[in-house]
Scaffold this motif. Structure first.
Motif, PDB file in Angstrom:
ATOM      1  N   GLU A  77      10.345   2.576   1.740  1.00  0.00           N
ATOM      2  CA  GLU A  77       8.941   2.521   1.320  1.00  0.00           C
ATOM      3  C   GLU A  77       8.267   3.850   1.581  1.00  0.00           C
ATOM      4  O   GLU A  77       8.541   4.520   2.591  1.00  0.00           O
ATOM      5  N   GLY A 124       7.316   0.569  -2.866  1.00  0.00           N
ATOM      6  CA  GLY A 124       8.639   0.136  -2.429  1.00  0.00           C
ATOM      7  C   GLY A 124       9.721   0.595  -3.387  1.00  0.00           C
ATOM      8  O   GLY A 124       9.540   0.543  -4.609  1.00  0.00           O
ATOM      9  N   LEU A 182      11.443  -6.306  -0.187  1.00  0.00           N
ATOM     10  CA  LEU A 182      10.292  -5.422  -0.412  1.00  0.00           C
ATOM     11  C   LEU A 182       9.006  -6.235  -0.482  1.00  0.00           C
ATOM     12  O   LEU A 182       8.913  -7.178  -1.265  1.00  0.00           O
ATOM     13  N   ALA A 194       5.928  -4.525  -0.812  1.00  0.00           N
ATOM     14  CA  ALA A 194       4.942  -3.706  -1.518  1.00  0.00           C
ATOM     15  C   ALA A 194       4.694  -4.262  -2.925  1.00  0.00           C
ATOM     16  O   ALA A 194       5.622  -4.748  -3.573  1.00  0.00           O
TER      17      ALA A 194
END
Ligand SMILES: [Fe+2]
Ligand SMILES: [Fe+2]
Length: 275
Positions: free
Chosen positions: A106, A111, A156, A158
């Motif tokens: 990240e 990400g 992830l 994000a």
């Protein structure tokens, strides 16, 4: 180091198939310096070396030492040729390159998930795991790469998820290559995880004569950033793609180069974009 990055945008440069070689040493250091001036992060999508030699990776690492922006990468099939891929990862890691193989990374809220990917063909022409053991093993490799990608994407959190791979996940971005070799350029099996996790954009290489842009069946943009593809299709600018991503706003990546390089063409001959 970039000079005008804004806290709420990340400028992403992408490139693949640089094929660093000891027999025909060509330094891309001037290009890397342009990238570092233009972008906040560099994405390298495999075939970093020509014969997969640690020695070639050392040449590349030397040129990347001066690049003061973070670099995230995957390896390509050429990087496996000499069975020295572990050393290549180590050598590049020593100069700060994050080499992903089913891993995540990240950067400022964006990400990244990366795999090498594999081949086997696209759509109805994709090879099925049926018959001889060796065919099943071949198909299994593509399935494994897709599963690695899926597991990485699941980790992830994000909102913006960028995927890098070497092989193509769709046929559209290998168009331009001879039809006979499509099955060796990528696999549709890599497309499924992209849709399932609503990925923001995908970058790949490998198809040197392919097409720069395409999209998945669900509309996710796919960019073939192979060095020869960029050389052939964007003759008015240095051979890398530049994009802007807003970490906290779910949406597509925005290609920047067209606007920046249009301005550059009237300003300078050799310098990168003013931003
Ligand atoms: Fe390549
Ligand atoms: Fe390749």
């Amino acid at each position: 180091m970039s000079t005008s990055s804004s806290e709420d945008t990340v400028r992403l440069a992408a490139l693949a198939d640089i094929h660093y070689s000891k027999s025909a040493p060509t330094s891309l250091q001037p290009l890397f310096m342009q990238i570092a001036e233009s972008a906040d992060v560099l994405v390298l999508c495999g075939d970093l070396t020509d014969y997969g030699l640690a020695e070639e990776a050392r040449l590349l690492a030397k040129d990347l030492t001066q690049v003061k922006v973070p670099i995230v990468a995957v390896l390509g099939n050429h990087d496996y040729e000499a069975d020295e891929q572990r050393q290549i990862v180590e050598i590049l890691g020593e100069v700060g390159v994050h080499v992903l193989d089913g891993d995540t990374w990240e950067f400022r809220g964006v990400g990244f998930a990366g795999v090498r990917g594999f081949c086997g063909g696209f759509g109805r022409g994709a090879l099925a795991a049926w018959g001889e053991r060796i065919i099943k093993d071949f198909v299994h490799e593509a399935v494994q790469e897709a599963l690695k990608l899926e597991a990485a994407l699941a980790r992830l959190s994000a909102p913006q998820r960028i995927v890098l791979m070497h092989y193509a996940p769709i046929a559209a971005t290998v168009k331009g290559e001879p039809a006979e070799i499509y099955p060796f350029l990528g696999s549709s099996r890599l497309e499924d995880p992209l849709s399932r996790f609503d990925v923001t954009a995908v970058f790949h290489g490998h198809a040197h004569k392919g097409t720069p842009e395409g999209q998945t069946q669900t509309g996710i943009p796919v960019y073939n950033v192979s060095y020869p593809v960029l050389k052939a299709n964007y003759t008015d600018r240095p051979p890398f793609r530049l994009f802007e991503v807003h970490p906290n706003v779910k949406g597509d990546v925005t290609p920047l180069a067209e606007r920046r390089w249009a301005r550059r063409a009237s300003d300078h001959d050799v310098e990168g974009p003013a931003a």
